[in-house]
Design a protein around this motif. Sequence first.
Motif, mmCIF file in Angstrom:
data_model
loop_
_atom_site.group_PDB
_atom_site.id
_atom_site.type_symbol
_atom_site.label_atom_id
_atom_site.label_comp_id
_atom_site.label_asym_id
_atom_site.label_seq_id
_atom_site.Cartn_x
_atom_site.Cartn_y
_atom_site.Cartn_z
ATOM 1 N N GLN A 42 -43.519 -39.095 -6.770
ATOM 2 C CA GLN A 42 -42.064 -39.028 -6.885
ATOM 3 C C GLN A 42 -41.602 -38.225 -8.107
ATOM 4 O OE1 GLN A 42 -42.585 -43.367 -6.529
ATOM 5 N NE2 GLN A 42 -40.551 -43.338 -5.597
ATOM 6 N N PHE A 43 -42.541 -37.615 -8.850
ATOM 7 C CA PHE A 43 -42.223 -36.985 -10.125
ATOM 8 C C PHE A 43 -42.865 -35.609 -10.235
ATOM 9 C CE2 PHE A 43 -41.873 -41.476 -10.581
ATOM 10 C CZ PHE A 43 -40.797 -41.676 -11.426
ATOM 11 N N LYS A 44 -42.334 -34.820 -11.147
ATOM 12 C CA LYS A 44 -43.020 -33.597 -11.539
ATOM 13 C C LYS A 44 -44.226 -34.025 -12.361
ATOM 14 C CE LYS A 44 -38.959 -30.697 -11.628
ATOM 15 N NZ LYS A 44 -38.070 -29.840 -12.418
ATOM 16 N N THR A 45 -45.357 -33.376 -12.138
ATOM 17 C CA THR A 45 -46.582 -33.782 -12.829
ATOM 18 C C THR A 45 -47.306 -32.564 -13.407
ATOM 19 O OG1 THR A 45 -47.930 -33.620 -10.823
ATOM 20 C CG2 THR A 45 -46.925 -35.783 -11.291
ATOM 21 N N ILE A 46 -48.218 -32.896 -14.338
ATOM 22 C CA ILE A 46 -49.164 -31.915 -14.852
ATOM 23 C C ILE A 46 -50.553 -32.533 -14.753
ATOM 24 C CG2 ILE A 46 -47.535 -30.795 -16.429
ATOM 25 C CD1 ILE A 46 -48.900 -32.422 -18.719
ATOM 26 N N PRO A 47 -51.593 -31.718 -14.662
ATOM 27 C CA PRO A 47 -52.954 -32.262 -14.627
ATOM 28 C C PRO A 47 -53.306 -32.935 -15.961
ATOM 29 C CG PRO A 47 -52.921 -29.970 -13.918
ATOM 30 C CD PRO A 47 -51.575 -30.274 -14.495
ATOM 31 N N CYS A 48 -53.992 -34.038 -15.876
ATOM 32 C CA CYS A 48 -54.454 -34.736 -17.077
ATOM 33 C C CYS A 48 -55.498 -33.873 -17.789
ATOM 34 C CB CYS A 48 -55.069 -36.073 -16.682
ATOM 35 S SG CYS A 48 -55.730 -37.020 -18.057
ATOM 36 N N PRO A 49 -55.322 -33.663 -19.094
ATOM 37 C CA PRO A 49 -56.349 -32.910 -19.831
ATOM 38 C C PRO A 49 -57.711 -33.601 -19.707
ATOM 39 C CG PRO A 49 -54.384 -33.191 -21.169
ATOM 40 C CD PRO A 49 -54.205 -34.060 -19.947
ATOM 41 N N THR A 50 -58.723 -32.864 -19.498
ATOM 42 C CA THR A 50 -60.117 -33.266 -19.316
ATOM 43 C C THR A 50 -60.384 -33.960 -17.978
ATOM 44 O OG1 THR A 50 -60.200 -35.487 -20.323
ATOM 45 C CG2 THR A 50 -60.354 -33.590 -21.829
ATOM 46 N N TYR A 51 -59.349 -34.218 -17.190
ATOM 47 C CA TYR A 51 -59.527 -34.849 -15.871
ATOM 48 C C TYR A 51 -58.416 -34.346 -14.956
ATOM 49 C CZ TYR A 51 -61.323 -38.639 -12.879
ATOM 50 O OH TYR A 51 -61.899 -39.371 -11.882
ATOM 51 N N LEU A 59 -42.067 -36.833 -18.320
ATOM 52 C CA LEU A 59 -40.787 -37.422 -18.719
ATOM 53 C C LEU A 59 -40.185 -38.313 -17.631
ATOM 54 C CD1 LEU A 59 -39.367 -34.182 -20.333
ATOM 55 C CD2 LEU A 59 -40.506 -36.078 -21.518
ATOM 56 N N PRO A 60 -40.892 -39.384 -17.255
ATOM 57 C CA PRO A 60 -40.440 -40.192 -16.122
ATOM 58 C C PRO A 60 -39.373 -41.237 -16.435
ATOM 59 C CG PRO A 60 -42.469 -41.091 -16.965
ATOM 60 C CD PRO A 60 -42.190 -39.829 -17.758
ATOM 61 N N GLY A 61 -39.009 -41.409 -17.698
ATOM 62 C CA GLY A 61 -38.148 -42.525 -18.098
ATOM 63 C C GLY A 61 -36.861 -42.675 -17.319
ATOM 64 N N ARG A 62 -36.065 -41.614 -17.217
ATOM 65 C CA ARG A 62 -34.769 -41.718 -16.532
ATOM 66 C C ARG A 62 -34.922 -42.046 -15.057
ATOM 67 N NH1 ARG A 62 -31.736 -36.593 -19.223
ATOM 68 N NH2 ARG A 62 -31.400 -37.550 -21.260
ATOM 69 N N LYS A 63 -35.880 -41.388 -14.405
ATOM 70 C CA LYS A 63 -36.053 -41.640 -12.973
ATOM 71 C C LYS A 63 -36.620 -43.034 -12.723
ATOM 72 C CE LYS A 63 -37.520 -39.541 -8.682
ATOM 73 N NZ LYS A 63 -38.119 -38.355 -8.054
ATOM 74 N N VAL A 64 -37.549 -43.483 -13.562
ATOM 75 C CA VAL A 64 -38.070 -44.848 -13.423
ATOM 76 C C VAL A 64 -36.921 -45.843 -13.598
ATOM 77 C CG1 VAL A 64 -39.540 -46.603 -14.513
ATOM 78 C CG2 VAL A 64 -40.453 -44.327 -14.041
ATOM 79 N N LYS A 65 -36.068 -45.621 -14.585
ATOM 80 C CA LYS A 65 -34.907 -46.485 -14.795
ATOM 81 C C LYS A 65 -34.024 -46.516 -13.552
ATOM 82 C CE LYS A 65 -30.684 -46.896 -17.606
ATOM 83 N NZ LYS A 65 -29.936 -47.397 -16.478
ATOM 84 N N LYS A 66 -33.733 -45.351 -13.008
ATOM 85 C CA LYS A 66 -32.885 -45.253 -11.815
ATOM 86 C C LYS A 66 -33.507 -46.004 -10.636
ATOM 87 C CE LYS A 66 -30.872 -41.829 -8.702
ATOM 88 N NZ LYS A 66 -30.788 -40.415 -8.356
ATOM 89 N N LEU A 67 -34.810 -45.805 -10.421
ATOM 90 C CA LEU A 67 -35.486 -46.478 -9.319
ATOM 91 C C LEU A 67 -35.506 -47.994 -9.509
ATOM 92 C CD1 LEU A 67 -38.447 -43.981 -8.808
ATOM 93 C CD2 LEU A 67 -36.550 -44.389 -7.222
ATOM 94 N N LEU A 68 -35.856 -48.444 -10.717
ATOM 95 C CA LEU A 68 -35.905 -49.893 -10.965
ATOM 96 C C LEU A 68 -34.514 -50.512 -10.882
ATOM 97 C CD1 LEU A 68 -38.607 -50.040 -13.761
ATOM 98 C CD2 LEU A 68 -38.817 -50.855 -11.406
ATOM 99 N N ASP A 69 -33.503 -49.824 -11.386
ATOM 100 C CA ASP A 69 -32.128 -50.321 -11.256
ATOM 101 C C ASP A 69 -31.745 -50.467 -9.785
ATOM 102 O OD1 ASP A 69 -31.664 -50.469 -14.003
ATOM 103 O OD2 ASP A 69 -30.635 -48.532 -14.102
ATOM 104 N N SER A 70 -32.119 -49.487 -8.963
ATOM 105 C CA SER A 70 -31.701 -49.505 -7.556
ATOM 106 C C SER A 70 -32.477 -50.521 -6.722
ATOM 107 C CB SER A 70 -31.824 -48.112 -6.937
ATOM 108 O OG SER A 70 -33.176 -47.748 -6.779
ATOM 109 N N TYR A 71 -33.750 -50.754 -7.032
ATOM 110 C CA TYR A 71 -34.551 -51.684 -6.234
ATOM 111 C C TYR A 71 -34.165 -53.143 -6.452
ATOM 112 C CZ TYR A 71 -37.739 -47.770 -5.245
ATOM 113 O OH TYR A 71 -38.289 -46.583 -4.853
ATOM 114 N N GLN A 72 -33.694 -53.491 -7.631
ATOM 115 C CA GLN A 72 -33.328 -54.880 -7.948
ATOM 116 C C GLN A 72 -34.425 -55.855 -7.502
ATOM 117 O OE1 GLN A 72 -29.379 -55.649 -6.448
ATOM 118 N NE2 GLN A 72 -28.468 -54.118 -7.799
#
Length: 149
Positions: A42-51, A59-72
Amino acid sequence: MKIVIITDAWEPQVNGVVRTLKQTRRYLIELGHDVHLITPQQFKTIPCPTYPSIPLSLLPGRKVKKLLDSYQANAIHIATEGPLGMAARRWCLRNGIQFTTSYHTQFPEYIRLRLPIPLSWSYAWLKRFHGKAVHTLVPTASQKQRLLS
């Protein structure tokens, strides 16, 4: 019951964490629960360094907040300690919401193989991360002991 599971480990990864969470979701749905997942898909991602096969959410904070607020949700489970897990934990603490976590692998030992970070630092961080959870699920007694000692 409305349940949200937050995980940084998800498809296309194939590992024990992903398989366990997929089965857990399936059984919870069979029991009649409404289960939402928050995953790297559900997010923009980058490959983990070394893996690089592990995608890290950017930067998932705002979207995680939005999703958790909406799911209740009635219950929140944070399955991993990555960017999504940290954002969900921060949201729960700021909102006074109880949550559970799980500790699946010997993450400090894994990090130590790749970076010169003392095991004590990684374990201190993990204890802090999981310490605010109502319960932390572990697969074995030895994993529990590593997290407690």
